[in-house]
Write a protein that holds these residues in place. Sequence first.
Motif, PDB file in Angstrom:
ATOM      1  N   VAL A  50       0.630  -1.155   0.015  1.00 32.14           N
ATOM      2  CA  VAL A  50      -0.032   0.050  -0.173  1.00 32.14           C
ATOM      3  C   VAL A  50       0.781   1.316   0.183  1.00 32.14           C
ATOM      4  O   VAL A  50       0.687   2.088  -0.732  1.00 32.14           O
ATOM      5  CB  VAL A  50      -0.991  -0.046   1.247  1.00 32.14           C
ATOM      6  CG1 VAL A  50      -1.733   1.505   1.619  1.00 32.14           C
ATOM      7  CG2 VAL A  50      -2.077  -1.051   1.110  1.00 32.14           C
ATOM      8  N   LEU A  51       1.868   1.355   0.822  1.00 34.74           N
ATOM      9  CA  LEU A  51       2.523   2.426   1.125  1.00 34.74           C
ATOM     10  C   LEU A  51       3.540   2.559  -0.460  1.00 34.74           C
ATOM     11  O   LEU A  51       3.892   3.866  -0.843  1.00 34.74           O
ATOM     12  CB  LEU A  51       3.600   2.306   2.080  1.00 34.74           C
ATOM     13  CG  LEU A  51       2.744   2.547   3.497  1.00 34.74           C
ATOM     14  CD1 LEU A  51       3.920   1.888   4.736  1.00 34.74           C
ATOM     15  CD2 LEU A  51       2.429   3.741   3.689  1.00 34.74           C
ATOM     16  N   LYS A  52       4.129   1.799  -0.873  1.00 33.13           N
ATOM     17  CA  LYS A  52       4.908   1.466  -2.219  1.00 33.13           C
ATOM     18  C   LYS A  52       4.072   2.223  -3.337  1.00 33.13           C
ATOM     19  O   LYS A  52       4.473   3.019  -3.855  1.00 33.13           O
ATOM     20  CB  LYS A  52       5.180   0.307  -2.501  1.00 33.13           C
ATOM     21  CG  LYS A  52       6.285   0.160  -3.704  1.00 33.13           C
ATOM     22  CD  LYS A  52       6.736  -1.061  -3.857  1.00 33.13           C
ATOM     23  CE  LYS A  52       7.681  -1.199  -5.321  1.00 33.13           C
ATOM     24  NZ  LYS A  52       8.293  -2.630  -5.308  1.00 33.13           N
ATOM     25  N   ILE A  53       2.883   1.659  -3.377  1.00 30.56           N
ATOM     26  CA  ILE A  53       1.840   2.316  -4.368  1.00 30.56           C
ATOM     27  C   ILE A  53       1.585   3.800  -4.113  1.00 30.56           C
ATOM     28  O   ILE A  53       1.521   4.612  -5.046  1.00 30.56           O
ATOM     29  CB  ILE A  53       0.632   1.553  -4.768  1.00 30.56           C
ATOM     30  CG1 ILE A  53       0.954   0.030  -5.023  1.00 30.56           C
ATOM     31  CG2 ILE A  53      -0.333   2.283  -5.495  1.00 30.56           C
ATOM     32  CD1 ILE A  53      -0.254  -0.884  -5.022  1.00 30.56           C
ATOM     33  N   ASP A  59       4.017  10.508  -4.539  1.00 34.44           N
ATOM     34  CA  ASP A  59       5.363  10.869  -4.457  1.00 34.44           C
ATOM     35  C   ASP A  59       5.428  10.928  -2.929  1.00 34.44           C
ATOM     36  O   ASP A  59       6.107   9.790  -2.415  1.00 34.44           O
ATOM     37  CB  ASP A  59       5.641  12.307  -4.931  1.00 34.44           C
ATOM     38  CG  ASP A  59       5.728  12.380  -6.353  1.00 34.44           C
ATOM     39  OD1 ASP A  59       6.326  11.248  -6.955  1.00 34.44           O
ATOM     40  OD2 ASP A  59       5.569  13.367  -7.411  1.00 34.44           O
ATOM     41  N   ALA A  60       4.947  11.877  -2.267  1.00 36.28           N
ATOM     42  CA  ALA A  60       5.364  11.953  -0.869  1.00 36.28           C
ATOM     43  C   ALA A  60       4.169  11.432   0.188  1.00 36.28           C
ATOM     44  O   ALA A  60       2.959  11.838  -0.593  1.00 36.28           O
ATOM     45  CB  ALA A  60       5.654  13.329  -0.490  1.00 36.28           C
ATOM     46  N   VAL A  61       4.288  10.773   0.812  1.00 33.59           N
ATOM     47  CA  VAL A  61       3.020  10.029   1.880  1.00 33.59           C
ATOM     48  C   VAL A  61       3.112  10.765   3.291  1.00 33.59           C
ATOM     49  O   VAL A  61       4.434  10.534   3.779  1.00 33.59           O
ATOM     50  CB  VAL A  61       3.091   8.676   1.851  1.00 33.59           C
ATOM     51  CG1 VAL A  61       2.024   8.152   3.005  1.00 33.59           C
ATOM     52  CG2 VAL A  61       2.635   8.136   0.582  1.00 33.59           C
ATOM     53  N   LEU A  91      -4.484  12.142  -2.276  1.00 36.50           N
ATOM     54  CA  LEU A  91      -4.290  11.467  -1.073  1.00 36.50           C
ATOM     55  C   LEU A  91      -5.301  11.789  -0.071  1.00 36.50           C
ATOM     56  O   LEU A  91      -5.709  11.081   0.641  1.00 36.50           O
ATOM     57  CB  LEU A  91      -2.987  11.873  -0.575  1.00 36.50           C
ATOM     58  CG  LEU A  91      -1.844  11.476  -0.838  1.00 36.50           C
ATOM     59  CD1 LEU A  91      -0.419  12.041  -0.185  1.00 36.50           C
ATOM     60  CD2 LEU A  91      -1.552   9.996  -0.407  1.00 36.50           C
ATOM     61  N   ASP A  92      -6.122  12.651  -0.529  1.00 39.59           N
ATOM     62  CA  ASP A  92      -7.412  13.364   0.224  1.00 39.59           C
ATOM     63  C   ASP A  92      -8.350  12.047   0.248  1.00 39.59           C
ATOM     64  O   ASP A  92      -9.238  12.141   1.272  1.00 39.59           O
ATOM     65  CB  ASP A  92      -7.893  14.651  -0.120  1.00 39.59           C
ATOM     66  CG  ASP A  92      -6.858  15.751   0.326  1.00 39.59           C
ATOM     67  OD1 ASP A  92      -6.080  15.588   1.250  1.00 39.59           O
ATOM     68  OD2 ASP A  92      -6.850  16.875  -0.307  1.00 39.59           O
TER      69      ASP A  92
END
Length: 101
Positions: A50-53, A59-61, A91-92
């Motif tokens: 999930v984080l990789k995608i 770009d930034a998480v 991301l929202d």
Amino acid sequence: MVQTMAEHLIEQGKAQGIQQGIEQGKAQGIEQGKAQGIEHGEIKAKQADVLKILRHRFDAVPDSLAEEINSIRSLPCLDALLERVLTANTLDEIDSTDFDG
């Protein structure tokens, strides 16, 4: 006191039963430990996916979102979050608190 043959056999049977119970308990514990270890590994892998995608798409998480994702302990919840990550435009649109597990 002298033990009769019957009492001796009863004691011997009890000892064997206890030993068998211990061995069965150990075997069950090992199997449960393996299953839990496998599940833990699958959860960690899914969290990483999930984080990789997210990082690839946006770009930034934010650290707070990464921490929320890493706190999810349910594979079905992570699967649902993964689907949302694949279709989100921003991301929202990703609210991992919907997937607490």
